[in-house]
Design a protein around this motif. Structure first.
Motif, PDB file in Angstrom:
ATOM      1  N   GLY A  55       0.683  -1.160   0.060  1.00  0.00           N
ATOM      2  CA  GLY A  55      -0.008  -0.129  -0.073  1.00  0.00           C
ATOM      3  C   GLY A  55       0.716   1.220  -0.066  1.00  0.00           C
ATOM      4  O   GLY A  55       0.527   2.163  -0.625  1.00  0.00           O
ATOM      5  N   ALA A  90      -5.550   2.869   0.427  1.00  0.00           N
ATOM      6  CA  ALA A  90      -4.808   1.968  -0.264  1.00  0.00           C
ATOM      7  C   ALA A  90      -4.224   0.860   0.740  1.00  0.00           C
ATOM      8  O   ALA A  90      -4.201  -0.179   0.628  1.00  0.00           O
ATOM      9  CB  ALA A  90      -3.099   2.920  -0.737  1.00  0.00           C
ATOM     10  N   MET A  91      -4.145   1.349   2.209  1.00  0.00           N
ATOM     11  CA  MET A  91      -3.604   0.330   3.039  1.00  0.00           C
ATOM     12  C   MET A  91      -4.878  -0.658   3.437  1.00  0.00           C
ATOM     13  O   MET A  91      -4.445  -1.914   3.601  1.00  0.00           O
ATOM     14  CB  MET A  91      -3.132   1.109   4.431  1.00  0.00           C
ATOM     15  CG  MET A  91      -2.074   2.002   4.322  1.00  0.00           C
ATOM     16  SD  MET A  91      -0.547   1.205   4.196  1.00  0.00           S
ATOM     17  CE  MET A  91       0.679   2.670   4.728  1.00  0.00           C
ATOM     18  N   VAL A  94      -5.502  -3.064   0.287  1.00  0.00           N
ATOM     19  CA  VAL A  94      -4.331  -4.177  -0.002  1.00  0.00           C
ATOM     20  C   VAL A  94      -4.461  -5.249   1.536  1.00  0.00           C
ATOM     21  O   VAL A  94      -4.071  -6.148   1.030  1.00  0.00           O
ATOM     22  CB  VAL A  94      -3.017  -3.395  -0.014  1.00  0.00           C
ATOM     23  CG1 VAL A  94      -1.929  -4.261  -0.072  1.00  0.00           C
ATOM     24  CG2 VAL A  94      -3.065  -2.473  -1.360  1.00  0.00           C
ATOM     25  N   THR A 118      -8.511  -5.848  -4.047  1.00  0.00           N
ATOM     26  CA  THR A 118      -7.213  -4.768  -3.986  1.00  0.00           C
ATOM     27  C   THR A 118      -7.238  -3.828  -5.214  1.00  0.00           C
ATOM     28  O   THR A 118      -6.828  -2.854  -5.088  1.00  0.00           O
ATOM     29  CB  THR A 118      -6.114  -5.714  -3.828  1.00  0.00           C
ATOM     30  OG1 THR A 118      -6.166  -6.639  -2.766  1.00  0.00           O
ATOM     31  CG2 THR A 118      -5.007  -4.964  -3.761  1.00  0.00           C
ATOM     32  N   VAL A 122      -7.110   0.022  -5.189  1.00  0.00           N
ATOM     33  CA  VAL A 122      -5.905   0.768  -5.597  1.00  0.00           C
ATOM     34  C   VAL A 122      -6.442   1.828  -6.567  1.00  0.00           C
ATOM     35  O   VAL A 122      -5.832   3.110  -6.655  1.00  0.00           O
ATOM     36  CB  VAL A 122      -4.988  -0.165  -6.355  1.00  0.00           C
ATOM     37  CG1 VAL A 122      -3.844   0.806  -7.222  1.00  0.00           C
ATOM     38  CG2 VAL A 122      -4.092  -1.053  -5.368  1.00  0.00           C
TER      39      VAL A 122
END
Length: 258
Positions: A55, A90-91, A94, A118, A122
């Motif tokens: 991420g 993002a973190m 993912v 994911t 993203v």
């Protein structure tokens, strides 16, 4: 229409952003490999580290590339809270994908769902980051290129998770990381080529922070995190190395007991 320049600083930002994407991918793959060989709390911790690495690498790639983004006829600022939200997205996504692969017994189903989740995450991070851009004018998107960028993100995420499950050797991890870095960069620039800006000249001050005031220091901090975590993973013994060390210790302990 304002003229868009995606490499206002030359090849520095595209090259550096690609390197960051590759480092995040390589670190994520290594941590996922360690997780699949571990159990309990150790597996969870390795998966969290893998998710944070991937991420962080993707987010840092995006905003390092954005340091080279400019539009003629207007300054550019960034909404700080929305930019931070894009990092958290993002973190989280993912992490969801990595945990799906790390704990699911049905690997094929986990790979599909994890890659889809994911990849969409993203892409959401990218477009949230773009929504944080403040300029004098109206931003428009080519829907075909936007769709293509989302497709690239999903394919790249699925390939990354597949690599984490199937690739073991350091050479293969390196090659996979280079390919994944190229895929993430391709997704970013495809999304950026979808952008057009109709500039509305204005002397009013823009809200938000400049790239150098906010994006650059944060990218440097996250990049440093990637390098330090890489050193930790490189120095941390693998499951096989721990088992070999334990096996070597047993004869010594048995001899001492006699």
């Amino acid at each position: 229409m304002g003229h868009l320049d995606h490499a206002a600083l030359g090849w520095l930002t595209p090259a550096l952003s690609y390197v960051m994407a590759c480092i995040g991918a390589a670190l994520g793959l290594r941590c996922t490999m360690r997780a699949l060989g571990a159990t309990g709390r150790s597996r969870r911790n390795w998966l969290i580290t893998a998710a944070s690495a991937i991420g962080t690498g993707i987010w840092t790639m995006h905003f390092v590339a954005m340091l080279g983004f400019s539009v003629s006829g207007t300054d550019i600022r960034y909404d700080v809270p929305l930019t931070i939200v894009s990092l958290l997205v993002a973190m989280i996504v993912v992490c969801a994908g990595v945990f799906a692969v790390g704990y699911s017994r049905d690997r094929a189903r986990a790979l599909f769902l994890g890659g889809l989740t994911t990849g969409l995450g993203v892409a959401s991070m990218h477009y949230l980051g773009m929504a944080a851009v403040r300029l004098h004018g109206q931003v428009r998107y080519d829907p075909v290129l936007v769709g293509l960028s989302v497709l690239i993100a999903v394919v790249a995420a699925t390939a990354a998770l597949w690599a984490a499950l199937n690739i073991k050797s350091p050479v293969a991890v390196t090659i996979a990381s280079l390919i994944m870095g190229a895929a993430v960069s391709s997704m970013h620039y495809t999304g950026m080529f979808a952008v057009s800006v109709r500039v509305t000249p204005s002397g009013a001050a823009l809200a938000g922070a400049t790239a150098m005031q906010f994006i650059f220091p944060l990218a440097v901090g996250l990049g440093s995190y990637l390098f330090l975590t890489s050193a930790f993973v490189a120095l941390s013994p693998s499951t096989g190395e721990r088992e070999a060390s334990a096996s070597a210790q047993r004869p010594i302990e048995n001899a001492a007991a006699h």
